[in-house]
Design a protein around this motif. Sequence first.
Motif, PDB file in Angstrom:
ATOM      1  N   PHE A  42      18.255  34.814  22.868  1.00 12.41           N
ATOM      2  CA  PHE A  42      19.392  35.541  22.290  1.00 12.41           C
ATOM      3  C   PHE A  42      19.197  35.722  20.785  1.00 12.41           C
ATOM      4  O   PHE A  42      19.333  36.831  20.243  1.00 12.41           O
ATOM      5  CB  PHE A  42      20.668  34.730  22.589  1.00 12.41           C
ATOM      6  CG  PHE A  42      21.936  35.281  22.018  1.00 12.41           C
ATOM      7  CD1 PHE A  42      22.511  36.434  22.532  1.00 12.41           C
ATOM      8  CD2 PHE A  42      22.579  34.620  20.977  1.00 12.41           C
ATOM      9  CE1 PHE A  42      23.709  36.923  22.010  1.00 12.41           C
ATOM     10  CE2 PHE A  42      23.773  35.107  20.451  1.00 12.41           C
ATOM     11  CZ  PHE A  42      24.328  36.265  20.972  1.00 12.41           C
ATOM     12  N   ALA A  43      18.841  34.640  20.095  1.00 14.19           N
ATOM     13  CA  ALA A  43      18.639  34.708  18.643  1.00 14.19           C
ATOM     14  C   ALA A  43      17.413  35.555  18.300  1.00 14.19           C
ATOM     15  O   ALA A  43      17.428  36.335  17.345  1.00 14.19           O
ATOM     16  CB  ALA A  43      18.479  33.301  18.067  1.00 14.19           C
ATOM     17  N   GLN A  80      18.175  39.235  18.465  1.00 13.71           N
ATOM     18  CA  GLN A  80      18.963  39.679  17.310  1.00 13.71           C
ATOM     19  C   GLN A  80      18.079  39.888  16.086  1.00 13.71           C
ATOM     20  O   GLN A  80      18.380  40.693  15.215  1.00 13.71           O
ATOM     21  CB  GLN A  80      20.045  38.659  16.990  1.00 13.71           C
ATOM     22  CG  GLN A  80      21.076  38.580  18.091  1.00 13.71           C
ATOM     23  CD  GLN A  80      22.408  38.060  17.606  1.00 13.71           C
ATOM     24  OE1 GLN A  80      22.670  37.981  16.424  1.00 13.71           O
ATOM     25  NE2 GLN A  80      23.249  37.704  18.540  1.00 13.71           N
ATOM     26  N   LEU A  81      17.013  39.121  16.027  1.00 15.14           N
ATOM     27  CA  LEU A  81      16.085  39.261  14.903  1.00 15.14           C
ATOM     28  C   LEU A  81      15.077  40.375  15.136  1.00 15.14           C
ATOM     29  O   LEU A  81      14.288  40.708  14.261  1.00 15.14           O
ATOM     30  CB  LEU A  81      15.339  37.944  14.689  1.00 15.14           C
ATOM     31  CG  LEU A  81      16.136  36.876  13.947  1.00 15.14           C
ATOM     32  CD1 LEU A  81      15.541  35.512  14.175  1.00 15.14           C
ATOM     33  CD2 LEU A  81      16.173  37.196  12.472  1.00 15.14           C
ATOM     34  N   GLY A  82      15.093  40.923  16.340  1.00 15.06           N
ATOM     35  CA  GLY A  82      14.131  41.972  16.659  1.00 15.06           C
ATOM     36  C   GLY A  82      12.759  41.418  16.966  1.00 15.06           C
ATOM     37  O   GLY A  82      11.762  42.125  16.899  1.00 15.06           O
ATOM     38  N   TRP A  83      12.684  40.139  17.287  1.00 11.48           N
ATOM     39  CA  TRP A  83      11.396  39.525  17.602  1.00 11.48           C
ATOM     40  C   TRP A  83      11.171  39.506  19.099  1.00 11.48           C
ATOM     41  O   TRP A  83      11.871  38.826  19.829  1.00 11.48           O
ATOM     42  CB  TRP A  83      11.329  38.098  17.095  1.00 11.48           C
ATOM     43  CG  TRP A  83      11.250  38.025  15.623  1.00 11.48           C
ATOM     44  CD1 TRP A  83      10.769  38.994  14.794  1.00 11.48           C
ATOM     45  CD2 TRP A  83      11.675  36.959  14.790  1.00 11.48           C
ATOM     46  NE1 TRP A  83      10.861  38.568  13.494  1.00 11.48           N
ATOM     47  CE2 TRP A  83      11.407  37.343  13.463  1.00 11.48           C
ATOM     48  CE3 TRP A  83      12.239  35.713  15.045  1.00 11.48           C
ATOM     49  CZ2 TRP A  83      11.698  36.519  12.395  1.00 11.48           C
ATOM     50  CZ3 TRP A  83      12.525  34.906  13.973  1.00 11.48           C
ATOM     51  CH2 TRP A  83      12.254  35.307  12.665  1.00 11.48           C
ATOM     52  N   ASP A 112      12.352  30.294  14.737  1.00  7.10           N
ATOM     53  CA  ASP A 112      12.540  31.030  13.491  1.00  7.10           C
ATOM     54  C   ASP A 112      11.241  31.740  13.120  1.00  7.10           C
ATOM     55  O   ASP A 112      10.295  31.759  13.906  1.00  7.10           O
ATOM     56  CB  ASP A 112      13.040  30.102  12.382  1.00  7.10           C
ATOM     57  CG  ASP A 112      12.073  28.963  12.127  1.00  7.10           C
ATOM     58  OD1 ASP A 112      10.919  29.036  12.587  1.00  7.10           O
ATOM     59  OD2 ASP A 112      12.485  27.997  11.476  1.00  7.10           O
TER      60      ASP A 112
END
Lengths: 132, 135
Positions: A87-88, A91-94, A55
């Motif tokens: 993958f996550a 999606q967050l653009g990180w 996160d």
Amino acid sequence: MEVPILRQGQYLIASIQSALTDADLSHLREALIAQVGRSRCRGVIVDVTALDVMDSFAVRTLRDITHMARLRGAETVIVGIQPDVAFAMVQLGWTLKGVATVLDLEEGLAFLDGRTKERVVESKPKKPSSRG
Amino acid sequence: MGEELRLPIAADVDVVEARQQGRALAAVAGFSSGEQTVIAAAISEIARNILMYAKKGEIILSLVQNGDRQGVSVVAIDQGPGIPDIERAMQYGYSTSHGVGAGLPGAKRLMDEFEVDSVVGRGTTITMAKWRRAI
């Protein structure tokens, strides 16, 4: 949950064993940066294989570790980002820009070997290369 | 519908617990492991937000259904200071604390539904949901 930090030659290896709280992550950052100086190491590997999510706090901490270690003369590489975590993150653009990431521990060691060699070469006076 | 899981948030271990419970519930709802991680990350962000700004609050997780679509609903409630400027708080890269400014906008990006209801001096409620893609 404290993250064990092992020393292998010129490198420190922090191997995350389970999900970490924010306090655990901050503690890892402090411990790594202190130990970079204490053991005069040239490289740091953070193994995040067991990390359940990446996160904003985890991303920030890994980025801080990389930049702080670099200021102390050590290169950092993050290894073991799992497919679901990647993958996550996407999606967050990180993308963890400016932070080296490779597949696993073996690749991490090879990466640091390459990096630390580069540093030695950089500091030597240039002479014409005999190889093409 | 269904039962809900109410999780108190008052320490950083509670954030880890909430996202792990959220992941387990997403697995029950049939989400792929990638989507379970996405939901867990979103829960992590809003749970941390409770800790940072309100010190304590609650996360309520439940399974939801809309027609033949299954999903997970996440509600975060606190009686903290509230958000004075929601529009700004939702801007990527904006933070009044020491975060990366990706907490709320990050969670919004990860979920299908996201709503902030906040009254200054009274508290904040964030309601979000993610739906399983139709097969």
